[in-house]
Design a protein around this motif. Structure first.
Motif, PDB file in Angstrom:
ATOM      1  N   PRO A  85      82.939  42.721 144.514  1.00 26.95           N
ATOM      2  CA  PRO A  85      83.151  41.626 143.198  1.00 26.95           C
ATOM      3  C   PRO A  85      83.821  42.259 141.872  1.00 26.95           C
ATOM      4  O   PRO A  85      83.961  41.333 141.678  1.00 26.95           O
ATOM      5  N   ILE A  86      83.561  43.680 142.264  1.00 27.54           N
ATOM      6  CA  ILE A  86      84.762  44.953 140.704  1.00 27.54           C
ATOM      7  C   ILE A  86      85.746  45.098 141.303  1.00 27.54           C
ATOM      8  O   ILE A  86      86.859  45.246 140.958  1.00 27.54           O
ATOM      9  N   LEU A  87      86.207  44.672 141.954  1.00 27.91           N
ATOM     10  CA  LEU A  87      87.199  45.097 143.194  1.00 27.91           C
ATOM     11  C   LEU A  87      89.129  44.705 142.648  1.00 27.91           C
ATOM     12  O   LEU A  87      88.557  42.592 142.595  1.00 27.91           O
ATOM     13  N   VAL A 112      91.847  37.600 150.415  1.00 27.71           N
ATOM     14  CA  VAL A 112      92.549  38.243 151.825  1.00 27.71           C
ATOM     15  C   VAL A 112      93.054  39.313 151.502  1.00 27.71           C
ATOM     16  O   VAL A 112      93.016  39.841 152.641  1.00 27.71           O
ATOM     17  N   ASP A 113      93.028  40.056 150.384  1.00 21.40           N
ATOM     18  CA  ASP A 113      93.490  41.558 150.385  1.00 21.40           C
ATOM     19  C   ASP A 113      91.973  42.464 150.832  1.00 21.40           C
ATOM     20  O   ASP A 113      92.165  42.874 151.593  1.00 21.40           O
ATOM     21  N   PRO A 146      81.030  38.151 153.399  1.00 21.73           N
ATOM     22  CA  PRO A 146      80.570  37.108 152.080  1.00 21.73           C
ATOM     23  C   PRO A 146      81.840  36.661 151.269  1.00 21.73           C
ATOM     24  O   PRO A 146      81.986  36.513 150.359  1.00 21.73           O
ATOM     25  N   ALA A 147      83.201  37.426 152.103  1.00 22.11           N
ATOM     26  CA  ALA A 147      84.700  36.658 150.664  1.00 22.11           C
ATOM     27  C   ALA A 147      85.164  35.621 151.386  1.00 22.11           C
ATOM     28  O   ALA A 147      86.255  34.995 151.126  1.00 22.11           O
ATOM     29  N   ASP A 168      89.196  32.631 154.615  1.00 26.04           N
ATOM     30  CA  ASP A 168      90.144  33.516 154.860  1.00 26.04           C
ATOM     31  C   ASP A 168      90.283  34.750 154.900  1.00 26.04           C
ATOM     32  O   ASP A 168      90.968  35.450 156.212  1.00 26.04           O
ATOM     33  N   ALA A 169      89.448  35.840 154.083  1.00 24.67           N
ATOM     34  CA  ALA A 169      89.304  36.751 154.399  1.00 24.67           C
ATOM     35  C   ALA A 169      88.228  37.362 155.426  1.00 24.67           C
ATOM     36  O   ALA A 169      89.595  38.346 156.372  1.00 24.67           O
ATOM     37  N   LEU A 170      87.807  36.534 156.300  1.00 22.13           N
ATOM     38  CA  LEU A 170      87.041  37.218 157.150  1.00 22.13           C
ATOM     39  C   LEU A 170      88.318  36.700 158.867  1.00 22.13           C
ATOM     40  O   LEU A 170      88.196  38.278 159.215  1.00 22.13           O
ATOM     41  N   ALA A 171      89.157  36.030 158.668  1.00 19.11           N
ATOM     42  CA  ALA A 171      90.109  35.640 159.652  1.00 19.11           C
ATOM     43  C   ALA A 171      91.215  36.924 160.072  1.00 19.11           C
ATOM     44  O   ALA A 171      91.323  37.558 160.095  1.00 19.11           O
ATOM     45  N   ILE A 172      91.231  37.322 158.549  1.00 19.81           N
ATOM     46  CA  ILE A 172      93.132  37.840 158.403  1.00 19.81           C
ATOM     47  C   ILE A 172      91.907  39.369 158.831  1.00 19.81           C
ATOM     48  O   ILE A 172      92.623  40.058 159.178  1.00 19.81           O
ATOM     49  N   ALA A 173      90.205  39.351 158.194  1.00 20.47           N
ATOM     50  CA  ALA A 173      90.104  41.051 158.916  1.00 20.47           C
ATOM     51  C   ALA A 173      90.020  41.379 160.203  1.00 20.47           C
ATOM     52  O   ALA A 173      90.629  42.022 161.095  1.00 20.47           O
TER      53      ALA A 173
END
Length: 352
Positions: free
Chosen positions: A194-196, A201-202, A223-224, A227-232
């Motif tokens: 949360p603080i980044l 996606v990044d 948790p992001a 889209d974040a999970l897919a790119i990860a």
């Protein structure tokens, strides 16, 4: 007593059925395999307890196996079955793990990520080798941890161990450390997310590039958002894909090192299970679900089976670990890996 009476007394003994040694050995083998799955089940149940869920079934089972070894000793009577789990079932698990790798997705959508994945793997291995020399740590465990950190955790360690002729206890120590540190880092990622100052996606890309196990990547990235999970997962699959060329590079290096040494006559067995890994990757990418209809339920069942096979195999390895050796051999590689993982996370964040 007459000779005739002696014969009469001997006859009943001669007619008694003799125990079949092969049948007894078979029962011990079955019991040994069943024992590794029983501890795997205990690990699964332990992982259901809040808090232990972050550690995961694999690490929980290894911990139970190590504790069992310290209290009761190695189950010598079951050695054949335990060894079968730690050797044969391990290779079968790696072969089935190939279904998780979608080659088409990696090559079509992740070429840019693939270059960064290659850099991450190279950095992790070189850093671990260098730090092992600095701290005078066990070189085999350090190399296994470098591969596990750079590629895909326990599966990578298991694939590389027979190539570099690692001892079972060294492999088990490496898997235990990678599971522990991967869990710690994945939880830390979810805390700092949360603080980044980066997009979802990044953040997913960062997780996929730097975390250890596939499960750790999923734990941190989910948790992001989707889209974040897919790119990860895409970034992580690129690292899994690079396990194949890495193993062949290590085979070449090991053969080159042995030339001219006292071990020159010792042959390095070709890891045929990697061919199975590659074959199932190709089939899973281009055949199953395309030419041959396969439902998601079937794939999920195979993934579950793979997890259980890998867990049972790791139990077999965990039973070979002595806590005395763990104290003397694991601490320095653990420190080196902590430093490597921390620096790796910073570098991965900078190149996202």
């Amino acid at each position: 007593m007459s000779i005739e009476n002696q014969k009469i007394q001997a006859d009943p003994q001669e007619t008694e059925p003799q125990e079949d040694p092969s049948s007894k050995q078979r029962l011990k083998w079955i019991a040994g395999v069943a024992f590794t799955f029983f501890i795997a089940l205990l690990g699964f149940l332990l992982a259901l307890i809040p808090g232990f869920a972050y550690v995961g079934q694999l690490a929980c089972a290894i911990i139970i196996a190590i504790i069992y070894r310290q209290i009761f000793g190695y189950p010598e009577a079951l050695r054949a079955g335990v060894t079968f789990s730690s050797k044969k079932l391990l290779r079968l698990a790696i072969i089935l793990y190939g279904l998780r790798l979608n080659i088409n997705v990696v090559l079509s959508d992740g070429l840019g990520l693939l270059l960064r994945d290659a850099f991450i793997i190279l950095f992790a291995i070189i850093a671990m080798i260098w730090l092992a020399k600095v701290f005078k740590a066990n070189s085999t465990i350090s190399l296994l941890l470098g591969v596990g950190t750079g590629v895909c955790g326990a599966a990578a360690i298991a694939a590389v161990a027979p190539i570099i002729k690692a001892k079972d206890e060294d492999t088990a120590i490496g898997v235990g450390i990678i599971a522990l540190m991967g869990t710690v880092f994945s939880i830390a990622y979810t805390i700092v997310r949360p603080i980044l100052p980066i997009s979802a996606v990044d953040y997913g890309t960062w997780s996929g590039l730097s975390l250890h196990e596939l499960a750790h990547v999923a734990l941190a990235a989910a948790p992001a958002g989707q889209d974040a999970l897919a790119i990860a997962l895409l970034a992580k699959l690129g690292r899994v894909f690079l396990l194949i060329p890495l193993c062949f590079i290590l085979i070449y290096i090991m053969k080159t090192k042995r030339k001219g040494s006292e071990h020159a006559s010792t042959k390095i067995a070709f890891p045929w299970f990697l061919i199975g890994f590659m074959a199932l990757s190709i089939l899973g990418t281009y055949v199953f679900g395309h030419s041959i209809p396969v439902s998601d339920e079937v794939f999920n069942s195979v993934y579950t089976l793979t997890t259980w096979l890998l867990t049972a195999a790791m139990v077999g390895l965990g039973l070979s670990v002595s806590l005395k050796d763990l104290r003397t051999k694991a601490m320095k590689p653990l420190i080196a890996m902590t430093i490597t993982s921390a620096v790796l996370s910073v570098i991965a964040f900078l190149i996202v």
